[in-house]
Design a protein around this motif. Structure first.
Motif, PDB file in Angstrom:
ATOM      1  N   GLN A  18     -27.253  40.673  65.767  1.00 54.95           N
ATOM      2  CA  GLN A  18     -27.746  40.163  64.490  1.00 54.95           C
ATOM      3  C   GLN A  18     -26.654  40.183  63.436  1.00 54.95           C
ATOM      4  N   VAL A  19     -25.857  41.243  63.408  1.00 56.01           N
ATOM      5  CA  VAL A  19     -24.761  41.331  62.449  1.00 56.01           C
ATOM      6  C   VAL A  19     -23.723  40.239  62.708  1.00 56.01           C
ATOM      7  N   THR A  20     -23.387  40.042  63.972  1.00 52.94           N
ATOM      8  CA  THR A  20     -22.407  39.006  64.320  1.00 52.94           C
ATOM      9  C   THR A  20     -22.929  37.623  63.955  1.00 52.94           C
ATOM     10  N   PHE A  21     -24.198  37.375  64.189  1.00 49.82           N
ATOM     11  CA  PHE A  21     -24.794  36.081  63.829  1.00 49.82           C
ATOM     12  C   PHE A  21     -24.710  35.822  62.337  1.00 49.82           C
ATOM     13  N   SER A  22     -24.989  36.852  61.542  1.00 52.36           N
ATOM     14  CA  SER A  22     -24.952  36.688  60.091  1.00 52.36           C
ATOM     15  C   SER A  22     -23.533  36.376  59.621  1.00 52.36           C
ATOM     16  N   LYS A  23     -22.551  37.118  60.169  1.00 55.90           N
ATOM     17  CA  LYS A  23     -21.175  36.877  59.757  1.00 55.90           C
ATOM     18  C   LYS A  23     -20.689  35.484  60.194  1.00 55.90           C
ATOM     19  N   ARG A  24     -20.920  35.146  61.457  1.00 52.60           N
ATOM     20  CA  ARG A  24     -20.452  33.849  61.953  1.00 52.60           C
ATOM     21  C   ARG A  24     -21.170  32.676  61.282  1.00 52.60           C
ATOM     22  N   LEU A  28     -19.342  29.723  59.353  1.00 55.33           N
ATOM     23  CA  LEU A  28     -19.545  28.352  59.768  1.00 55.33           C
ATOM     24  C   LEU A  28     -19.956  27.469  58.588  1.00 55.33           C
ATOM     25  N   LEU A  29     -20.847  27.977  57.738  1.00 58.46           N
ATOM     26  CA  LEU A  29     -21.252  27.219  56.553  1.00 58.46           C
ATOM     27  C   LEU A  29     -20.072  27.013  55.601  1.00 58.46           C
ATOM     28  N   VAL A  47     -28.673  25.126  62.054  1.00 60.81           N
ATOM     29  CA  VAL A  47     -28.578  26.335  62.879  1.00 60.81           C
ATOM     30  C   VAL A  47     -29.949  26.991  62.919  1.00 60.81           C
ATOM     31  N   PHE A  48     -30.390  27.351  64.126  1.00 65.18           N
ATOM     32  CA  PHE A  48     -31.631  28.119  64.321  1.00 65.18           C
ATOM     33  C   PHE A  48     -31.260  29.479  64.897  1.00 65.18           C
ATOM     34  N   SER A  49     -31.839  30.512  64.316  1.00 60.95           N
ATOM     35  CA  SER A  49     -31.596  31.868  64.815  1.00 60.95           C
ATOM     36  C   SER A  49     -32.472  32.133  66.045  1.00 60.95           C
TER      37      SER A  49
END
Length: 241
Positions: A18-24, A28-29, A47-49
């Protein structure tokens, strides 16, 4: 020491994932915004989580416009690909037909020239003869039409030349009339008075004859006063040749 390269594989730890997804996602944005500003490009990011939450980014135009444009482009490209494949199939089907038609036209051409007539039957020969007669009639009709047009053009030129000839004849006649009128109106020229003739009396002839004899005897020339008397008049009347 530099940071080592991270191996790309699914992160098993849920919290770390979850942390990596938030940072990446944030990075990306940020990259999408940078490329839209620097390169003046239209960017749409969706992007869909893992939980199904939507994250999106679009440039100044709305996401709907970008999606519509994407659909139109995809449909046009798909249609072009389909048309290319269909056209290729059509060419594949049409090729044998075109080859056979070319062979038929070549055989008909040889038949019209009088070659390869052995395989033809009676009906085919009669049909060929009718076609040649029809073509010959059309050729003669066209030839006669061109000849009539040429004759008409030559007749027009002849009439034009005749009119020009008549005009020139009238001008020549007028010039003759002017010259005749000018010659009749001129005053008569005075006659030139003749030169005075020499005295041809008998006495003068005798004297001239005696002077000529004396000059011959003396070897002298005739006097200038007798130069105007012809030689036959200088002979003595009693002298007969």
């Amino acid at each position: 020491m530099g940071r080592g390269r991270v191996e790309l594989k699914r992160i098993e730890n849920k919290i770390s994932r979850q942390v990596t997804f938030s940072k990446r996602r944030s990075g990306l944005l940020k990259k999408a915004h940078e490329i839209s500003v620097l390169c003046d490009a239209e960017v749409g990011l969706i992007v869909f989580s893992t939980k199904g939450k939507l994250f999106e980014y679009s440039t100044d135009s709305s996401m709907e416009n970008i999606l519509d444009r994407y659909e139109r482009y995809s449909y046009a490209e798909q249609r072009m690909t389909t048309n290319d494949s269909e056209q290729q199939q059509n060419w594949t089907c049409q090729y044998p037909k075109l080859v056979s038609r070319i062979e038929l036209l070549q055989r008909n051409t040889r038949n019209f020239l009088g070659d390869d007539l052995e395989p033809l039957g009676l009906r085919e020969l009669q049909s060929l003869e009718q076609q040649l007669d029809t073509g010959l009639k059309r050729i003669r009709t066209r030839k006669n039409q061109l000849m009539h047009e040429s004759i008409s053009e030559l007749q027009k030129k002849e009439r034009a030349l005749q009119v020009q000839n008549n005009i020139l004849a009238k001008q020549l006649e007028q010039q003759k009339l002017v010259l005749n009128s000018a010659s009749t109106s001129m005053p008569p020229q005075p006659l030139v008075s003749p030169l005075p003739l020499p005295n041809l009396t008998i006495g003068s002839i005798a004297r001239a004859t005696e002077a000529a004899k004396n000059s011959e005897n003396r070897g002298q020339a005739l006097p200038c006063s007798t130069s105007l008397v012809p030689p036959w008049m200088l002979r003595h009347p009693n002298n007969k040749d």
